[in-house]
Motif scaffolding. Structure first.
Motif, PDB file in Angstrom:
ATOM      1  N   VAL A 108     124.821  19.053   4.123  1.00 30.66           N
ATOM      2  CA  VAL A 108     125.231  18.862   5.509  1.00 30.66           C
ATOM      3  C   VAL A 108     126.503  19.655   5.800  1.00 30.66           C
ATOM      4  O   VAL A 108     126.608  20.323   6.832  1.00 30.66           O
ATOM      5  CB  VAL A 108     125.422  17.354   5.820  1.00 30.66           C
ATOM      6  CG1 VAL A 108     126.097  17.143   7.158  1.00 30.66           C
ATOM      7  CG2 VAL A 108     124.088  16.631   5.768  1.00 30.66           C
ATOM      8  N   GLN A 109     127.453  19.600   4.897  1.00 27.85           N
ATOM      9  CA  GLN A 109     128.708  20.330   5.096  1.00 27.85           C
ATOM     10  C   GLN A 109     128.471  21.838   5.109  1.00 27.85           C
ATOM     11  O   GLN A 109     129.046  22.565   5.925  1.00 27.85           O
ATOM     12  CB  GLN A 109     129.725  19.928   4.031  1.00 27.85           C
ATOM     13  CG  GLN A 109     130.235  18.513   4.230  1.00 27.85           C
ATOM     14  CD  GLN A 109     131.063  18.006   3.064  1.00 27.85           C
ATOM     15  OE1 GLN A 109     130.889  18.422   1.925  1.00 27.85           O
ATOM     16  NE2 GLN A 109     131.951  17.074   3.357  1.00 27.85           N
ATOM     17  N   ASN A 110     127.612  22.320   4.203  1.00 26.18           N
ATOM     18  CA  ASN A 110     127.297  23.753   4.171  1.00 26.18           C
ATOM     19  C   ASN A 110     126.617  24.201   5.461  1.00 26.18           C
ATOM     20  O   ASN A 110     126.932  25.265   5.998  1.00 26.18           O
ATOM     21  CB  ASN A 110     126.408  24.091   2.967  1.00 26.18           C
ATOM     22  CG  ASN A 110     127.166  24.010   1.654  1.00 26.18           C
ATOM     23  OD1 ASN A 110     128.388  24.071   1.624  1.00 26.18           O
ATOM     24  ND2 ASN A 110     126.443  23.854   0.562  1.00 26.18           N
ATOM     25  N   ARG A 155     126.641  26.857  10.743  1.00 27.82           N
ATOM     26  CA  ARG A 155     126.480  26.714  12.194  1.00 27.82           C
ATOM     27  C   ARG A 155     127.683  27.275  12.941  1.00 27.82           C
ATOM     28  O   ARG A 155     127.558  27.897  13.995  1.00 27.82           O
ATOM     29  CB  ARG A 155     126.280  25.237  12.545  1.00 27.82           C
ATOM     30  CG  ARG A 155     125.962  24.987  13.995  1.00 27.82           C
ATOM     31  CD  ARG A 155     125.756  23.531  14.236  1.00 27.82           C
ATOM     32  NE  ARG A 155     126.991  22.808  14.000  1.00 27.82           N
ATOM     33  CZ  ARG A 155     127.426  21.790  14.713  1.00 27.82           C
ATOM     34  NH1 ARG A 155     126.700  21.320  15.684  1.00 27.82           N
ATOM     35  NH2 ARG A 155     128.567  21.199  14.449  1.00 27.82           N
ATOM     36  N   LYS A 156     128.888  27.082  12.394  1.00 31.74           N
ATOM     37  CA  LYS A 156     130.106  27.589  13.038  1.00 31.74           C
ATOM     38  C   LYS A 156     130.142  29.117  13.093  1.00 31.74           C
ATOM     39  O   LYS A 156     130.825  29.692  13.938  1.00 31.74           O
ATOM     40  CB  LYS A 156     131.343  27.084  12.299  1.00 31.74           C
ATOM     41  CG  LYS A 156     131.594  25.601  12.441  1.00 31.74           C
ATOM     42  CD  LYS A 156     132.793  25.196  11.593  1.00 31.74           C
ATOM     43  CE  LYS A 156     133.008  23.705  11.570  1.00 31.74           C
ATOM     44  NZ  LYS A 156     134.114  23.342  10.658  1.00 31.74           N
ATOM     45  N   THR A 157     129.414  29.800  12.197  1.00 37.33           N
ATOM     46  CA  THR A 157     129.431  31.263  12.147  1.00 37.33           C
ATOM     47  C   THR A 157     128.409  31.900  13.079  1.00 37.33           C
ATOM     48  O   THR A 157     128.441  33.106  13.295  1.00 37.33           O
ATOM     49  CB  THR A 157     129.149  31.773  10.715  1.00 37.33           C
ATOM     50  OG1 THR A 157     127.788  31.473  10.368  1.00 37.33           O
ATOM     51  CG2 THR A 157     130.108  31.174   9.707  1.00 37.33           C
ATOM     52  N   GLN A 194     117.616  27.822  17.435  1.00 41.56           N
ATOM     53  CA  GLN A 194     116.493  28.492  16.770  1.00 41.56           C
ATOM     54  C   GLN A 194     116.864  28.921  15.356  1.00 41.56           C
ATOM     55  O   GLN A 194     116.080  28.751  14.419  1.00 41.56           O
ATOM     56  CB  GLN A 194     116.018  29.695  17.594  1.00 41.56           C
ATOM     57  CG  GLN A 194     115.269  29.289  18.850  1.00 41.56           C
ATOM     58  CD  GLN A 194     114.919  30.478  19.728  1.00 41.56           C
ATOM     59  OE1 GLN A 194     115.380  31.593  19.521  1.00 41.56           O
ATOM     60  NE2 GLN A 194     114.087  30.223  20.744  1.00 41.56           N
ATOM     61  N   LYS A 195     118.067  29.469  15.183  1.00 43.54           N
ATOM     62  CA  LYS A 195     118.513  29.898  13.847  1.00 43.54           C
ATOM     63  C   LYS A 195     118.645  28.696  12.911  1.00 43.54           C
ATOM     64  O   LYS A 195     118.256  28.761  11.742  1.00 43.54           O
ATOM     65  CB  LYS A 195     119.837  30.667  13.949  1.00 43.54           C
ATOM     66  CG  LYS A 195     119.672  32.029  14.583  1.00 43.54           C
ATOM     67  CD  LYS A 195     121.023  32.718  14.786  1.00 43.54           C
ATOM     68  CE  LYS A 195     120.851  34.029  15.538  1.00 43.54           C
ATOM     69  NZ  LYS A 195     122.130  34.642  15.886  1.00 43.54           N
ATOM     70  N   MET A 196     119.209  27.600  13.413  1.00 44.14           N
ATOM     71  CA  MET A 196     119.345  26.396  12.575  1.00 44.14           C
ATOM     72  C   MET A 196     117.967  25.825  12.232  1.00 44.14           C
ATOM     73  O   MET A 196     117.756  25.327  11.127  1.00 44.14           O
ATOM     74  CB  MET A 196     120.208  25.342  13.279  1.00 44.14           C
ATOM     75  CG  MET A 196     121.686  25.692  13.365  1.00 44.14           C
ATOM     76  SD  MET A 196     122.478  25.997  11.773  1.00 44.14           S
ATOM     77  CE  MET A 196     122.446  24.351  11.075  1.00 44.14           C
TER      78      MET A 196
END
Length: 192
Positions: free
Chosen positions: A161-163, A168-170, A180-182
């Motif tokens: 989850v942390q990774n 996601r922040k990048t 879509q990317k996630m």
């Protein structure tokens, strides 16, 4: 076919003001359940007497206070939610009726018709929390499902989850592109 129409939410109970009326076994059970999931919940427990185990539990939580008095309607002021678990159904019903008049969500222990919410089974592993409901029909089934999920969810899920949060922040782009990317990256979770 009957359907569970409950809406699951995750409350920040450390920011809410909760009243539990009842200091016996059921009061202990409700408070224990609440504090297991949310150890900093802001709670006042009201009863004319308390089980020693309940007093012991409260002594370990600064955000919980005991009030050794009979319930009075003024105790509902500045509350967000109420749990009534006295051994007197008339008192519990009165608490429910008074709570409804004040638009407070209320749970009357072991009386599904007098509940705005249920306290279901909960699985917690780090930042991951799963709530389980049987629509008030079978707490034992919820318990077994909780045990199953506790066994199958890996202990290191918090690391994942942390990774994913860092990844996601990048991400660049608008909200839809990021989703879509996630989705592509997390699709692998379904196949494990």
């Amino acid at each position: 076919m009957e359907r569970n129409e409950l809406y699951p939410i995750f409350l920040k109970v450390h920011q809410l003001n909760i009243l539990i009326v009842g200091g016996g076994n059921v009061g202990l059970e409700k408070l224990s359940f609440l504090l297991k999931s949310s150890p900093n919940a802001t709670v006042e427990v009201v009863a004319p007497r308390f089980l020693p185990e309940l007093v012991d539990l409260v002594s370990k939580h600064e955000s919980v206070q005991l009030t050794m008095k009979k319930f009075k309607k003024k105790m509902l002021k500045k509350r967000h939610m109420v749990i009534a678990c006295t051994d007197d159904l008339k008192v519990n019903k009165k608490i429910y009726d008074l709570s409804r008049k004040r638009y407070l969500i209320c749970n009357i222990a072991d009386t599904p018709d007098l509940c705005d919410y249920y306290l279901g089974g909960i699985v917690t592993k780090g930042n991951v929390k799963i709530a389980i409901s049987t629509n008030g029909k079978s707490p034992t089934t919820a318990k077994r499902l909780r045990e199953f999920f506790e066994e199958v969810i890996p202990e290191d899920i918090n690391k994942m989850v942390q990774n994913l949060n860092e990844y996601r922040k990048t991400l660049k782009g608008n909200f839809e592109e990021k989703v879509q990317k996630m989705n592509v990256i997390t699709e692998l979770l379904k196949n494990k």
